[in-house]
Design a protein around this motif. Structure first.
Motif, PDB file in Angstrom:
ATOM      1  N   LEU A  43       0.818  -1.216   0.000  1.00 15.76           N
ATOM      2  CA  LEU A  43       0.000   0.000   0.000  1.00 15.76           C
ATOM      3  C   LEU A  43       0.854   1.269   0.000  1.00 15.76           C
ATOM      4  O   LEU A  43       0.409   2.312  -0.494  1.00 15.76           O
ATOM      5  N   HIS A  44       2.071   1.206   0.537  1.00 18.30           N
ATOM      6  CA  HIS A  44       2.935   2.386   0.496  1.00 18.30           C
ATOM      7  C   HIS A  44       3.254   2.776  -0.948  1.00 18.30           C
ATOM      8  O   HIS A  44       3.438   3.960  -1.253  1.00 18.30           O
ATOM      9  N   GLN A  45       3.297   1.794  -1.850  1.00 19.73           N
ATOM     10  CA  GLN A  45       3.518   2.092  -3.264  1.00 19.73           C
ATOM     11  C   GLN A  45       2.275   2.732  -3.884  1.00 19.73           C
ATOM     12  O   GLN A  45       2.379   3.628  -4.728  1.00 19.73           O
ATOM     13  N   GLN A  46       1.109   2.292  -3.454  1.00 17.64           N
ATOM     14  CA  GLN A  46      -0.129   2.912  -3.911  1.00 17.64           C
ATOM     15  C   GLN A  46      -0.169   4.371  -3.485  1.00 17.64           C
ATOM     16  O   GLN A  46      -0.523   5.259  -4.281  1.00 17.64           O
ATOM     17  N   VAL A  47       0.200   4.646  -2.258  1.00 17.17           N
ATOM     18  CA  VAL A  47       0.189   6.011  -1.728  1.00 17.17           C
ATOM     19  C   VAL A  47       1.116   6.919  -2.540  1.00 17.17           C
ATOM     20  O   VAL A  47       0.734   8.026  -2.943  1.00 17.17           O
ATOM     21  N   ALA A  48       2.317   6.447  -2.791  1.00 17.06           N
ATOM     22  CA  ALA A  48       3.318   7.277  -3.462  1.00 17.06           C
ATOM     23  C   ALA A  48       3.114   7.359  -4.966  1.00 17.06           C
ATOM     24  O   ALA A  48       3.796   8.138  -5.642  1.00 17.06           O
ATOM     25  N   GLY A  49       2.205   6.551  -5.513  1.00 15.96           N
ATOM     26  CA  GLY A  49       1.961   6.571  -6.943  1.00 15.96           C
ATOM     27  C   GLY A  49       2.981   5.787  -7.742  1.00 15.96           C
ATOM     28  O   GLY A  49       3.081   5.946  -8.960  1.00 15.96           O
ATOM     29  N   THR A  50       3.718   4.902  -7.086  1.00 15.76           N
ATOM     30  CA  THR A  50       4.730   4.111  -7.787  1.00 15.76           C
ATOM     31  C   THR A  50       4.197   2.762  -8.261  1.00 15.76           C
ATOM     32  O   THR A  50       4.901   2.037  -8.966  1.00 15.76           O
ATOM     33  N   SER A  99      -7.029  -6.809   9.972  1.00 19.24           N
ATOM     34  CA  SER A  99      -6.852  -5.781  11.002  1.00 19.24           C
ATOM     35  C   SER A  99      -7.418  -4.464  10.487  1.00 19.24           C
ATOM     36  O   SER A  99      -7.855  -4.362   9.347  1.00 19.24           O
ATOM     37  N   THR A 100      -7.390  -3.469  11.335  1.00 16.29           N
ATOM     38  CA  THR A 100      -8.000  -2.197  10.962  1.00 16.29           C
ATOM     39  C   THR A 100      -7.134  -1.033  11.423  1.00 16.29           C
ATOM     40  O   THR A 100      -6.093  -1.214  12.065  1.00 16.29           O
ATOM     41  N   VAL A 101      -7.565   0.151  11.080  1.00 15.81           N
ATOM     42  CA  VAL A 101      -6.828   1.362  11.401  1.00 15.81           C
ATOM     43  C   VAL A 101      -7.748   2.299  12.175  1.00 15.81           C
ATOM     44  O   VAL A 101      -8.902   2.498  11.780  1.00 15.81           O
ATOM     45  N   PRO A 109      -5.479   7.593   6.737  1.00 18.01           N
ATOM     46  CA  PRO A 109      -4.880   6.294   7.057  1.00 18.01           C
ATOM     47  C   PRO A 109      -4.339   5.604   5.819  1.00 18.01           C
ATOM     48  O   PRO A 109      -5.065   5.403   4.848  1.00 18.01           O
ATOM     49  N   VAL A 110      -3.063   5.223   5.847  1.00 16.79           N
ATOM     50  CA  VAL A 110      -2.453   4.584   4.678  1.00 16.79           C
ATOM     51  C   VAL A 110      -2.488   3.062   4.772  1.00 16.79           C
ATOM     52  O   VAL A 110      -2.039   2.377   3.846  1.00 16.79           O
ATOM     53  N   GLY A 111      -3.018   2.525   5.855  1.00 21.80           N
ATOM     54  CA  GLY A 111      -3.067   1.080   6.028  1.00 21.80           C
ATOM     55  C   GLY A 111      -4.336   0.437   5.517  1.00 21.80           C
ATOM     56  O   GLY A 111      -4.545  -0.767   5.710  1.00 21.80           O
ATOM     57  N   THR A 112      -5.198   1.210   4.851  1.00 24.82           N
ATOM     58  CA  THR A 112      -6.412   0.675   4.234  1.00 24.82           C
ATOM     59  C   THR A 112      -6.419   1.051   2.761  1.00 24.82           C
ATOM     60  O   THR A 112      -5.779   2.030   2.345  1.00 24.82           O
ATOM     61  N   ARG A 117      -5.840   5.189  -1.372  1.00 26.38           N
ATOM     62  CA  ARG A 117      -6.298   5.872  -2.580  1.00 26.38           C
ATOM     63  C   ARG A 117      -6.462   7.373  -2.325  1.00 26.38           C
ATOM     64  O   ARG A 117      -6.085   8.204  -3.156  1.00 26.38           O
ATOM     65  N   GLN A 118      -7.033   7.701  -1.165  1.00 30.54           N
ATOM     66  CA  GLN A 118      -7.199   9.112  -0.828  1.00 30.54           C
ATOM     67  C   GLN A 118      -5.843   9.796  -0.676  1.00 30.54           C
ATOM     68  O   GLN A 118      -5.636  10.909  -1.178  1.00 30.54           O
ATOM     69  N   ALA A 119      -4.929   9.113  -0.001  1.00 33.39           N
ATOM     70  CA  ALA A 119      -3.598   9.679   0.207  1.00 33.39           C
ATOM     71  C   ALA A 119      -2.890   9.909  -1.121  1.00 33.39           C
ATOM     72  O   ALA A 119      -2.220  10.933  -1.322  1.00 33.39           O
ATOM     73  N   ARG A 120      -3.041   8.968  -2.045  1.00 36.81           N
ATOM     74  CA  ARG A 120      -2.404   9.097  -3.365  1.00 36.81           C
ATOM     75  C   ARG A 120      -2.914  10.343  -4.077  1.00 36.81           C
ATOM     76  O   ARG A 120      -2.128  11.111  -4.656  1.00 36.81           O
TER      77      ARG A 120
END
Length: 352
Positions: A43-50, A99-101, A109-112, A117-120
């Protein structure tokens, strides 16, 4: 035999595929809130757009497995009640809601999947010179901070936590901290109590400017088990026996992050082995044989440090840390193997 799997993350998807593969005559239905399988460890890659880390769920499940998109309100006495009022009957059920955030208001939250998607989108809209704050010093926080810093060197990135990279130790932790420093990620050893109006307030009372605050802490599990009357532990995880069956209802297996197994931590290293053990127990019971108990074992803790660096610290089976670790290109290759291997294992339901 009617088998319902609630949740289609790593544990649920693996369980559904393995039931279809190993339990003769089983009719398998997967209930999930979305039609995609999400590679949560990316998901960290989704956030950063990579990268884009979601795949149509139908492409991850074996032919013949039914998919029902929706949420489960309650599980009870052989019946799953859905949020639209309909119900599904089951002979056995696999609870795999993960699990949840619990994010602080004012943070993303970047763990969902939804949060990532919102963070990206919000990250992409930030102009150069903006400040991004990542809250949380565990693997999720460190991976998010380094991925964002590498992808957007025009931004000021900081990570805030009482102890950064404390999921590692010794040389492995020093490597992670050095990577943060190399990528110019500011490290703040403190906690966050408030996030609003372009700032974060720390436990120490300090206020820091923040144009986007990302919540990188994964903690707790959904309350479905408790809401359904199953016995849960202090963390809300379903209490299970040696075969991962609910002690309240042996027709229900709990696997992955939502299973109350002593010593287990959140992650794909927990999900697939537990799903395998639970399905194999069901298969043996269906054949009139004695099931084998689940044996908790870990191998390593892997943390990406951007696309070009990583660290992998080996562990004892009980997850206590060894001194040995991989770094640099070798660790990147190891981490990539974890990504691809976990996806392959989940789809093919081979031994984890």
């Amino acid at each position: 035999m009617k088998v319902v799997v609630v949740g289609a993350g790593y544990a649920g998807t693996f369980a559904a595929n393995r039931v279809a593969k190993k339990v003769k005559g089983a009719e398998v239905t997967v209930v999930n809130a979305r039609p995609e399988f999400v590679e949560r460890i990316r998901l960290h890659q989704q956030v950063a757009g990579t990268a884009t880390v979601a795949t149509p769920l139908t492409g991850m499940l074996r032919p013949g497995i039914a998919v029902r998109i929706g949420s489960v309100e309650k599980i009870g006495d052989g019946t799953v009640v859905l949020d639209d009022g309909e119900s599904l009957a089951f002979d056995h059920l696999f609870l795999a809601v993960g699990s949840t955030v619990r994010a602080l208001p004012g943070t993303v939250p970047v763990g969902t999947w939804e949060g990532a998607r919102q963070a990206r989108a919000e990250l992409a809209a930030l102009p150069g010179g903006s400040t991004v704050t990542v809250v949380g010093g565990g693997a999720t926080g460190v991976e998010t901070a380094t991925e964002v810093a590498e992808a957007r060197p025009d931004l000021r990135v900081r990570i805030v936590a009482p102890a950064v990279a404390d999921c590692l130790s010794g040389g492995a932790r020093r490597r992670a901290l050095a990577a943060l420093d190399r990528l110019r990620v500011e490290t703040v050893d403190d906690g966050v109590t408030e996030a609003a109006d372009g700032m974060v307030r720390l436990r120490s009372g300090r206020e820091l400017d923040s144009d986007l605050t990302l919540w990188g802490i994964v903690a707790g599990v959904p309350d479905l088990a408790a809401r359904s009357g199953l016995e849960v532990d202090a963390d809300g995880r379903a209490v299970v026996d040696a075969y991962l069956r609910s002690v309240t209802d042996p027709r229900i297996f709990a696997v992955g992050d939502c299973a109350g197994v002593a010593g287990a931590r959140f992650g794909c290293q927990t999900a697939a082995p537990q799903a395998q053990a639970a399905v194999d127990a069901l298969a043996r019971l269906a054949e009139g044989r004695e099931p084998e108990p689940y044996d908790l074992r870990y191998v390593a803790r892997c943390v990406s440090l951007g696309r070009k660096d990583a660290v992998a610290q080996f562990t004892h089976p009980d997850d206590s840390l060894k001194d040995s670790h991989l770094k640099g290109f070798t660790a990147v290759a190891f981490k990539r193997m974890v990504f691809t291997g976990t996806r392959y294992i989940t789809r093919k339901a081979v031994s984890a």
